[in-house]
Design a protein around this motif. Structure first.
Motif, PDB file in Angstrom:
ATOM      1  N   HIS A  19      25.967   8.018  12.041  1.00 31.58           N
ATOM      2  CA  HIS A  19      25.553   9.309  12.592  1.00 31.58           C
ATOM      3  C   HIS A  19      24.052   9.493  12.434  1.00 31.58           C
ATOM      4  O   HIS A  19      23.576   9.868  11.358  1.00 31.58           O
ATOM      5  CB  HIS A  19      26.303  10.444  11.898  1.00 31.58           C
ATOM      6  N   GLY A  20      23.324   9.196  13.480  1.00 29.60           N
ATOM      7  CA  GLY A  20      21.885   9.424  13.479  1.00 29.60           C
ATOM      8  C   GLY A  20      21.078   8.314  12.850  1.00 29.60           C
ATOM      9  O   GLY A  20      21.599   7.396  12.222  1.00 29.60           O
ATOM     10  N   LYS A  21      19.778   8.432  13.041  1.00 28.40           N
ATOM     11  CA  LYS A  21      18.840   7.422  12.568  1.00 28.40           C
ATOM     12  C   LYS A  21      18.841   7.289  11.045  1.00 28.40           C
ATOM     13  O   LYS A  21      18.784   6.181  10.522  1.00 28.40           O
ATOM     14  CB  LYS A  21      17.443   7.768  13.062  1.00 28.40           C
ATOM     15  N   GLU A  22      18.925   8.405  10.340  1.00 34.71           N
ATOM     16  CA  GLU A  22      18.870   8.338   8.875  1.00 34.71           C
ATOM     17  C   GLU A  22      20.016   7.519   8.291  1.00 34.71           C
ATOM     18  O   GLU A  22      19.808   6.705   7.390  1.00 34.71           O
ATOM     19  CB  GLU A  22      18.861   9.738   8.278  1.00 34.71           C
ATOM     20  N   GLU A  23      21.230   7.751   8.778  1.00 34.47           N
ATOM     21  CA  GLU A  23      22.373   6.972   8.275  1.00 34.47           C
ATOM     22  C   GLU A  23      22.239   5.513   8.671  1.00 34.47           C
ATOM     23  O   GLU A  23      22.520   4.616   7.867  1.00 34.47           O
ATOM     24  CB  GLU A  23      23.694   7.538   8.783  1.00 34.47           C
ATOM     25  N   ALA A  24      21.802   5.264   9.898  1.00 33.82           N
ATOM     26  CA  ALA A  24      21.637   3.879  10.347  1.00 33.82           C
ATOM     27  C   ALA A  24      20.618   3.147   9.478  1.00 33.82           C
ATOM     28  O   ALA A  24      20.861   2.015   9.048  1.00 33.82           O
ATOM     29  CB  ALA A  24      21.221   3.844  11.817  1.00 33.82           C
ATOM     30  N   VAL A  25      19.496   3.786   9.205  1.00 32.85           N
ATOM     31  CA  VAL A  25      18.459   3.171   8.357  1.00 32.85           C
ATOM     32  C   VAL A  25      19.009   2.898   6.961  1.00 32.85           C
ATOM     33  O   VAL A  25      18.817   1.815   6.405  1.00 32.85           O
ATOM     34  CB  VAL A  25      17.200   4.062   8.302  1.00 32.85           C
ATOM     35  N   ALA A  26      19.714   3.856   6.383  1.00 32.36           N
ATOM     36  CA  ALA A  26      20.263   3.684   5.039  1.00 32.36           C
ATOM     37  C   ALA A  26      21.285   2.554   4.995  1.00 32.36           C
ATOM     38  O   ALA A  26      21.252   1.708   4.102  1.00 32.36           O
ATOM     39  CB  ALA A  26      20.892   4.990   4.552  1.00 32.36           C
ATOM     40  N   GLU A  27      22.207   2.533   5.962  1.00 34.88           N
ATOM     41  CA  GLU A  27      23.254   1.505   5.956  1.00 34.88           C
ATOM     42  C   GLU A  27      22.688   0.121   6.249  1.00 34.88           C
ATOM     43  O   GLU A  27      23.070  -0.856   5.604  1.00 34.88           O
ATOM     44  CB  GLU A  27      24.353   1.847   6.958  1.00 34.88           C
ATOM     45  N   LEU A  28      21.788   0.011   7.206  1.00 33.69           N
ATOM     46  CA  LEU A  28      21.200  -1.298   7.501  1.00 33.69           C
ATOM     47  C   LEU A  28      20.373  -1.799   6.327  1.00 33.69           C
ATOM     48  O   LEU A  28      20.410  -2.994   6.001  1.00 33.69           O
ATOM     49  CB  LEU A  28      20.357  -1.224   8.768  1.00 33.69           C
ATOM     50  N   GLY A  29      19.648  -0.906   5.671  1.00 32.13           N
ATOM     51  CA  GLY A  29      18.899  -1.303   4.481  1.00 32.13           C
ATOM     52  C   GLY A  29      19.818  -1.817   3.392  1.00 32.13           C
ATOM     53  O   GLY A  29      19.537  -2.826   2.740  1.00 32.13           O
ATOM     54  N   ARG A  30      20.937  -1.144   3.203  1.00 31.15           N
ATOM     55  CA  ARG A  30      21.922  -1.560   2.199  1.00 31.15           C
ATOM     56  C   ARG A  30      22.492  -2.933   2.535  1.00 31.15           C
ATOM     57  O   ARG A  30      22.603  -3.805   1.686  1.00 31.15           O
ATOM     58  CB  ARG A  30      23.040  -0.537   2.112  1.00 31.15           C
TER      59      ARG A  30
END
Length: 62
Positions: free
Chosen positions: A13-24
Motif C-alpha cells: 500500500h503506497g510508496k512507503e510500504e513498498a520502500v520498507a518491504e523492498l529494503g527488508r
C-alpha cells in the motif's frame, strides 16, 4: 549466469510500504546469500514482514 530477484508489489500500500518491504527483502537476502552456492538452479521464495510469499530469487543460465 544470472541472479534474478522478482518481488510482487501488488499487495503493498503506497510508496512507503513498498520502500520498507523492498529494503527488508534486499537486506535479508543479501545477508542470507552466503548460505547458498549460487550455482545454476539455486532458488528460494521471498517473504514480506508478515511472512507472506511475495516473490522469489533464482540463479539461471545467462
Amino acid at each position: 549466469m544470472k541472479f534474478v530477484l522478482e518481488v510482487d508489489m501488488a499487495h503493498m500500500h503506497g510508496k512507503e510500504e513498498a520502500v520498507a518491504e523492498l529494503g527488508r527483502v534486499l537486506r535479508y537476502w543479501g545477508g542470507n546469500l552466503r548460505h547458498y552456492a549460487l550455482e545454476e538452479g539455486d532458488a528460494a521464495e521471498v517473504y514480506d514482514s508478515d511472512y507472506r510469499e511475495i516473490g522469489s530469487w533464482r540463479v539461471t543460465a545467462a
